[in-house]
Design a protein around this motif. Structure first.
Motif, PDB file in Angstrom:
ATOM      1  N   ALA A   1       0.810  -1.216   0.000  1.00 16.59           N
ATOM      2  CA  ALA A   1       0.000   0.000   0.000  1.00 16.59           C
ATOM      3  C   ALA A   1       0.844   1.267   0.000  1.00 16.59           C
ATOM      4  CB  ALA A   1      -0.931  -0.005   1.213  1.00 16.59           C
ATOM      5  N   HIS A   2       2.109   1.172   0.388  1.00 19.39           N
ATOM      6  CA  HIS A   2       2.991   2.336   0.418  1.00 19.39           C
ATOM      7  C   HIS A   2       3.457   2.685  -0.995  1.00 19.39           C
ATOM      8  CE1 HIS A   2       3.311   2.347   4.784  1.00 19.39           C
ATOM      9  NE2 HIS A   2       3.495   1.033   4.736  1.00 19.39           N
ATOM     10  N   ASP A   3       3.495   3.964  -1.294  1.00 21.49           N
ATOM     11  CA  ASP A   3       4.007   4.428  -2.573  1.00 21.49           C
ATOM     12  C   ASP A   3       5.465   3.978  -2.718  1.00 21.49           C
ATOM     13  OD1 ASP A   3       4.011   5.901  -5.008  1.00 21.49           O
ATOM     14  OD2 ASP A   3       5.064   7.527  -3.967  1.00 21.49           O
ATOM     15  N   GLY A   4       5.813   3.383  -3.835  1.00 17.38           N
ATOM     16  CA  GLY A   4       7.189   2.953  -4.082  1.00 17.38           C
ATOM     17  C   GLY A   4       7.557   1.638  -3.411  1.00 17.38           C
ATOM     18  N   ALA A   5       6.554   0.890  -2.935  1.00 20.92           N
ATOM     19  CA  ALA A   5       6.826  -0.385  -2.267  1.00 20.92           C
ATOM     20  C   ALA A   5       6.900  -1.524  -3.275  1.00 20.92           C
ATOM     21  CB  ALA A   5       5.738  -0.685  -1.250  1.00 20.92           C
ATOM     22  N   GLU A   6       7.744  -2.491  -2.965  1.00 17.15           N
ATOM     23  CA  GLU A   6       7.832  -3.725  -3.741  1.00 17.15           C
ATOM     24  C   GLU A   6       8.009  -4.889  -2.780  1.00 17.15           C
ATOM     25  OE1 GLU A   6       9.808  -4.011  -8.019  1.00 17.15           O
ATOM     26  OE2 GLU A   6      11.208  -3.232  -6.533  1.00 17.15           O
ATOM     27  N   VAL A   7       7.422  -6.006  -3.128  1.00 15.27           N
ATOM     28  CA  VAL A   7       7.724  -7.264  -2.457  1.00 15.27           C
ATOM     29  C   VAL A   7       8.413  -8.117  -3.510  1.00 15.27           C
ATOM     30  CG1 VAL A   7       6.802  -9.337  -1.365  1.00 15.27           C
ATOM     31  CG2 VAL A   7       5.825  -7.101  -0.809  1.00 15.27           C
ATOM     32  N   LEU A   8       9.645  -8.500  -3.215  1.00 16.48           N
ATOM     33  CA  LEU A   8      10.463  -9.267  -4.149  1.00 16.48           C
ATOM     34  C   LEU A   8      10.558 -10.704  -3.663  1.00 16.48           C
ATOM     35  CD1 LEU A   8      13.261  -6.580  -4.441  1.00 16.48           C
ATOM     36  CD2 LEU A   8      11.446  -7.033  -6.117  1.00 16.48           C
ATOM     37  N   LEU A   9      10.148 -11.630  -4.497  1.00 17.86           N
ATOM     38  CA  LEU A   9      10.187 -13.049  -4.148  1.00 17.86           C
ATOM     39  C   LEU A   9      11.527 -13.623  -4.583  1.00 17.86           C
ATOM     40  CD1 LEU A   9       6.614 -14.103  -5.295  1.00 17.86           C
ATOM     41  CD2 LEU A   9       7.360 -13.210  -3.072  1.00 17.86           C
ATOM     42  N   ALA A  10      12.180 -14.333  -3.685  1.00 19.45           N
ATOM     43  CA  ALA A  10      13.497 -14.924  -3.964  1.00 19.45           C
ATOM     44  C   ALA A  10      13.322 -16.414  -4.239  1.00 19.45           C
ATOM     45  CB  ALA A  10      14.430 -14.712  -2.769  1.00 19.45           C
ATOM     46  N   ARG A  11      13.718 -16.816  -5.432  1.00 16.23           N
ATOM     47  CA  ARG A  11      13.608 -18.220  -5.827  1.00 16.23           C
ATOM     48  C   ARG A  11      14.988 -18.779  -6.159  1.00 16.23           C
ATOM     49  NH1 ARG A  11       8.591 -20.011  -6.332  1.00 16.23           N
ATOM     50  NH2 ARG A  11       6.919 -18.482  -6.550  1.00 16.23           N
ATOM     51  N   SER A  12      15.188 -20.010  -5.704  1.00 19.43           N
ATOM     52  CA  SER A  12      16.405 -20.749  -6.031  1.00 19.43           C
ATOM     53  C   SER A  12      15.967 -22.102  -6.579  1.00 19.43           C
ATOM     54  CB  SER A  12      17.268 -20.937  -4.779  1.00 19.43           C
ATOM     55  OG  SER A  12      18.417 -21.685  -5.099  1.00 19.43           O
ATOM     56  N   ALA A  13      16.372 -22.398  -7.796  1.00 20.72           N
ATOM     57  CA  ALA A  13      15.975 -23.638  -8.482  1.00 20.72           C
ATOM     58  C   ALA A  13      14.448 -23.788  -8.465  1.00 20.72           C
ATOM     59  CB  ALA A  13      16.658 -24.842  -7.845  1.00 20.72           C
TER      60      ALA A  13
ATOM     61  N   ARG B   1      12.304 -22.887  -6.287  1.00 14.33           N
ATOM     62  CA  ARG B   1      11.725 -22.932  -4.940  1.00 14.33           C
ATOM     63  C   ARG B   1      11.728 -21.536  -4.321  1.00 14.33           C
ATOM     64  NH1 ARG B   1      14.920 -24.576   0.240  1.00 14.33           N
ATOM     65  NH2 ARG B   1      13.293 -24.309   1.786  1.00 14.33           N
ATOM     66  N   LEU B   2      10.620 -21.142  -3.705  1.00 12.83           N
ATOM     67  CA  LEU B   2      10.566 -19.878  -2.983  1.00 12.83           C
ATOM     68  C   LEU B   2      11.343 -20.053  -1.686  1.00 12.83           C
ATOM     69  CD1 LEU B   2       9.395 -16.985  -2.906  1.00 12.83           C
ATOM     70  CD2 LEU B   2       7.542 -17.924  -1.501  1.00 12.83           C
ATOM     71  N   VAL B   3      12.463 -19.321  -1.565  1.00 16.26           N
ATOM     72  CA  VAL B   3      13.309 -19.439  -0.367  1.00 16.26           C
ATOM     73  C   VAL B   3      13.193 -18.222   0.534  1.00 16.26           C
ATOM     74  CG1 VAL B   3      14.949 -21.045  -1.402  1.00 16.26           C
ATOM     75  CG2 VAL B   3      15.366 -18.576  -1.561  1.00 16.26           C
ATOM     76  N   GLY B   4      12.554 -17.166   0.038  1.00 18.72           N
ATOM     77  CA  GLY B   4      12.415 -15.980   0.862  1.00 18.72           C
ATOM     78  C   GLY B   4      11.797 -14.833   0.105  1.00 18.72           C
ATOM     79  N   LEU B   5      11.773 -13.692   0.785  1.00 18.09           N
ATOM     80  CA  LEU B   5      11.249 -12.481   0.159  1.00 18.09           C
ATOM     81  C   LEU B   5      11.861 -11.263   0.830  1.00 18.09           C
ATOM     82  CD1 LEU B   5       8.870 -10.974   2.093  1.00 18.09           C
ATOM     83  CD2 LEU B   5       7.757 -13.121   1.580  1.00 18.09           C
ATOM     84  N   ALA B   6      11.792 -10.172   0.114  1.00 20.57           N
ATOM     85  CA  ALA B   6      12.236  -8.879   0.643  1.00 20.57           C
ATOM     86  C   ALA B   6      11.159  -7.855   0.313  1.00 20.57           C
ATOM     87  CB  ALA B   6      13.561  -8.463   0.031  1.00 20.57           C
ATOM     88  N   ALA B   7      10.781  -7.076   1.299  1.00 25.08           N
ATOM     89  CA  ALA B   7       9.858  -5.965   1.093  1.00 25.08           C
ATOM     90  C   ALA B   7      10.687  -4.691   1.126  1.00 25.08           C
ATOM     91  CB  ALA B   7       8.785  -5.942   2.179  1.00 25.08           C
ATOM     92  N   THR B   8      10.573  -3.878   0.090  1.00 20.80           N
ATOM     93  CA  THR B   8      11.380  -2.669  -0.007  1.00 20.80           C
ATOM     94  C   THR B   8      10.496  -1.443  -0.227  1.00 20.80           C
ATOM     95  OG1 THR B   8      11.704  -2.818  -2.410  1.00 20.80           O
ATOM     96  CG2 THR B   8      13.298  -3.986  -1.007  1.00 20.80           C
TER      97      THR B   8
ATOM     98  N   ALA C   1      19.949 -10.153   0.232  1.00 26.40           N
ATOM     99  CA  ALA C   1      20.343  -8.794   0.630  1.00 26.40           C
ATOM    100  C   ALA C   1      21.225  -8.161  -0.441  1.00 26.40           C
ATOM    101  CB  ALA C   1      21.060  -8.822   1.979  1.00 26.40           C
ATOM    102  N   THR C   2      22.176  -8.908  -0.967  1.00 24.30           N
ATOM    103  CA  THR C   2      23.064  -8.389  -2.014  1.00 24.30           C
ATOM    104  C   THR C   2      22.278  -8.039  -3.277  1.00 24.30           C
ATOM    105  OG1 THR C   2      24.964  -9.603  -1.163  1.00 24.30           O
ATOM    106  CG2 THR C   2      25.058  -8.935  -3.480  1.00 24.30           C
ATOM    107  N   LEU C   3      21.350  -8.893  -3.677  1.00 24.86           N
ATOM    108  CA  LEU C   3      20.550  -8.620  -4.874  1.00 24.86           C
ATOM    109  C   LEU C   3      19.685  -7.369  -4.695  1.00 24.86           C
ATOM    110  CD1 LEU C   3      19.491 -12.262  -5.833  1.00 24.86           C
ATOM    111  CD2 LEU C   3      21.104 -10.779  -7.071  1.00 24.86           C
ATOM    112  N   VAL C   4      19.126  -7.191  -3.512  1.00 28.18           N
ATOM    113  CA  VAL C   4      18.328  -5.987  -3.245  1.00 28.18           C
ATOM    114  C   VAL C   4      19.227  -4.753  -3.299  1.00 28.18           C
ATOM    115  CG1 VAL C   4      16.984  -4.766  -1.487  1.00 28.18           C
ATOM    116  CG2 VAL C   4      16.524  -7.185  -1.949  1.00 28.18           C
ATOM    117  N   GLU C   5      20.391  -4.830  -2.658  1.00 27.92           N
ATOM    118  CA  GLU C   5      21.329  -3.700  -2.699  1.00 27.92           C
ATOM    119  C   GLU C   5      21.742  -3.404  -4.136  1.00 27.92           C
ATOM    120  OE1 GLU C   5      23.182  -4.991   1.626  1.00 27.92           O
ATOM    121  OE2 GLU C   5      24.421  -5.212  -0.174  1.00 27.92           O
TER     122      GLU C   5
END
Length: 171
Positions: free
Chosen positions: A58-70, A72-79, A114-118
């Protein structure tokens, strides 16, 4: 590892993806016991996760990034592209949440995400990134400090007024 933005379809989050995300949330019971984000961390529901994600997006400029490896969903980052308070004078984007499937902790996924988000922020011309860690989350503080983040100030989080420390890393 790939990061994919979570994109609502016709205003709703896709059911199968939402089920995957809820499973990742459910593995992180210890974190949610600490944070108090859910009424019963032992029984986090898809509906509760959908609501939490809708709040993030709902925040302006927000993203939820899904992290997949092979696949499989292994995590996420909200930015956030910027601090949600436009009067803050804060020029940096924010990482609001980094959540890795607890069954895969200590396998390097957190560092990689974290590195990919940075890298995404760096590619967008940003010169720093901030986040807030709950003071009760010593493991989270240690993780971010090991990644080069330094404490800027103590604060209360915007959601529940919990004690936290704002950290920053120059990009």
């Amino acid at each position: 590892m790939i990061l994919q933005p979570l994109v609502p379809v016709d205003g709703a989050l896709p059911g199968p993806v939402l089920t995957e995300i809820a499973a990742v949330y459910a593995t992180n019971r210890a974190f949610f016991e600490l944070s108090g984000d859910f009424p019963d961390p032992a029984r986090i529901t898809v509906e509760q996760v959908a609501s939490a994600l809708a709040d993030e997006l709902a925040h302006d400029g927000a993203e939820v990034l899904l992290a997949r490896s092979a696949g499989r969903l292994v995590g996420l980052a909200a930015t956030l592209a910027h601090h949600p308070d436009p009067t803050s004078g804060d020029p940096d984007p924010w990482i609001g949440l980094l959540l890795i499937d607890a069954t895969a902790h200590r396998e390097g996924y957190g560092r990689t995400v974290a590195t990919l988000v940075e890298d995404r922020f760096r590619a967008a011309g940003r010169t720093g990134v901030r986040l807030a860690v709950l003071d009760a989350n010593a493991a989270g503080t240690a993780f971010w400090q090991s990644r080069g983040y330094t404490a800027l100030r103590r604060a209360k989080d915007r959601e529940r007024g919990r004690d936290c420390t704002v950290l920053r890393k120059a990009l």
